[in-house]
Design a protein around this motif. Structure first.
Motif, short mmCIF file in Angstrom:
data_model
loop_
_atom_site.label_atom_id
_atom_site.label_comp_id
_atom_site.label_asym_id
_atom_site.label_seq_id
_atom_site.Cartn_x
_atom_site.Cartn_y
_atom_site.Cartn_z
N GLU A 6 -4.88 6.62 4.25
CA GLU A 6 -4.28 5.41 4.81
C GLU A 6 -3.93 4.41 3.70
O GLU A 6 -2.85 3.81 3.72
CB GLU A 6 -5.25 4.76 5.80
N LEU A 7 -4.82 4.25 2.74
CA LEU A 7 -4.55 3.35 1.63
C LEU A 7 -3.36 3.82 0.80
O LEU A 7 -2.54 3.01 0.34
CB LEU A 7 -5.79 3.19 0.74
N GLU A 51 -0.82 5.54 1.94
CA GLU A 51 0.38 5.30 2.74
C GLU A 51 0.86 3.85 2.57
O GLU A 51 2.05 3.60 2.37
CB GLU A 51 0.08 5.59 4.21
N PHE A 52 -0.07 2.89 2.64
CA PHE A 52 0.30 1.49 2.46
C PHE A 52 0.83 1.25 1.05
O PHE A 52 1.81 0.52 0.87
CB PHE A 52 -0.89 0.57 2.74
N ASN A 63 4.41 2.43 0.46
CA ASN A 63 5.43 1.57 1.09
C ASN A 63 5.59 0.23 0.37
O ASN A 63 6.46 -0.56 0.74
CB ASN A 63 5.09 1.34 2.56
N ALA A 64 4.78 -0.03 -0.62
CA ALA A 64 4.85 -1.30 -1.36
C ALA A 64 5.80 -1.16 -2.54
O ALA A 64 6.14 -0.06 -2.96
CB ALA A 64 3.46 -1.68 -1.86
N LYS A 121 2.61 0.04 -8.82
CA LYS A 121 2.51 0.97 -7.69
C LYS A 121 1.98 2.34 -8.12
O LYS A 121 1.06 2.88 -7.51
CB LYS A 121 3.87 1.11 -7.02
N GLN A 155 -9.33 -3.56 -2.94
CA GLN A 155 -8.23 -3.67 -1.98
C GLN A 155 -8.66 -4.62 -0.87
O GLN A 155 -9.80 -4.55 -0.39
CB GLN A 155 -7.90 -2.29 -1.41
N ASP A 200 -7.29 -6.13 2.92
CA ASP A 200 -6.31 -5.97 4.00
C ASP A 200 -5.27 -7.09 3.96
O ASP A 200 -5.61 -8.25 3.76
CB ASP A 200 -7.01 -5.98 5.36
N ALA A 201 -4.01 -6.70 4.16
CA ALA A 201 -2.87 -7.62 4.24
C ALA A 201 -2.66 -8.43 2.96
O ALA A 201 -1.92 -9.40 2.97
CB ALA A 201 -3.01 -8.55 5.45
N VAL A 215 0.48 -5.75 -0.90
CA VAL A 215 0.70 -4.85 0.24
C VAL A 215 0.53 -5.66 1.51
O VAL A 215 -0.45 -6.39 1.65
CB VAL A 215 -0.31 -3.68 0.22
N GLU A 216 1.49 -5.55 2.40
CA GLU A 216 1.40 -6.30 3.67
C GLU A 216 0.68 -5.52 4.72
O GLU A 216 0.61 -4.35 4.75
CB GLU A 216 2.79 -6.68 4.14
#
Length: 149
Positions: free
Chosen positions: A71-72, A74-75, A78-79, A84, A132, A134-135, A148-149
């Motif tokens: 999941e991390l 994937e985020f 997309n950043a 990155k 990390q 969230d948001a 990362v949003e």
């Protein structure tokens, strides 16, 4: 669901709740980890008796670790940002994940995060890794490196 912060370590040295608690208590004896079980992998992070977060340590093969890392990734994929690839490489090499579900318990967010800051500082000091939130994104010891949003 809650708000989570994570330390993702690629260090060969293991991270346990006992290690975390010992290091925190060396800096301030008001810190403790109240374990839910006899394992050294989950409990409540407390300061002066107040609960500031639910803390859990995960490793490859325990089921949750692989899901979280996927999941991390994937985020992060997309950043956009110059770090990155550094973040993705780090996630691919990760060996331990320390997750904290932040609990404000009627306190201000600022007060809660101040108590959690020592945890991240200690982990950066003793282990190689990224934090990390969230948001927000990924941080190294110097600060935010990938939003990362």
């Amino acid at each position: 669901m809650g708000y989570y912060m994570r330390f993702i370590s690629d260090d060969e040295k293991d991270i346990t709740l006992s290690f975390i608690e010992m290091a925190l208590r060396e800096a301030d004896s008001n810190y403790a980890i109240d374990r839910d079980t006899e394992t050294d992998s989950e409990g409540d992070l407390t300061y002066g008796g107040g609960v500031y977060g639910e803390i859990e340590v995960n490793r490859p093969g325990d089921g949750l670790f692989d899901e979280e890392i996927d999941e991390l990734k994937e985020f992060a994929e997309n950043a956009e940002g110059e770090h990155k690839e550094k973040v993705l490489t780090h996630l691919n090499r990760s060996k331990t994940l320390v997750a904290v579900r932040v609990l404000h318990q009627g306190r201000s967010a600022e007060e809660t995060f101040q108590k959690l800051d020592l945890l991240w500082e200690m982990l950066f000091r003793h282990r190689s890794g990224l934090m990390q939130a969230d948001a927000e994104g990924y941080f190294d010891a110097s600060g935010l490196i990938l939003e990362v949003e």
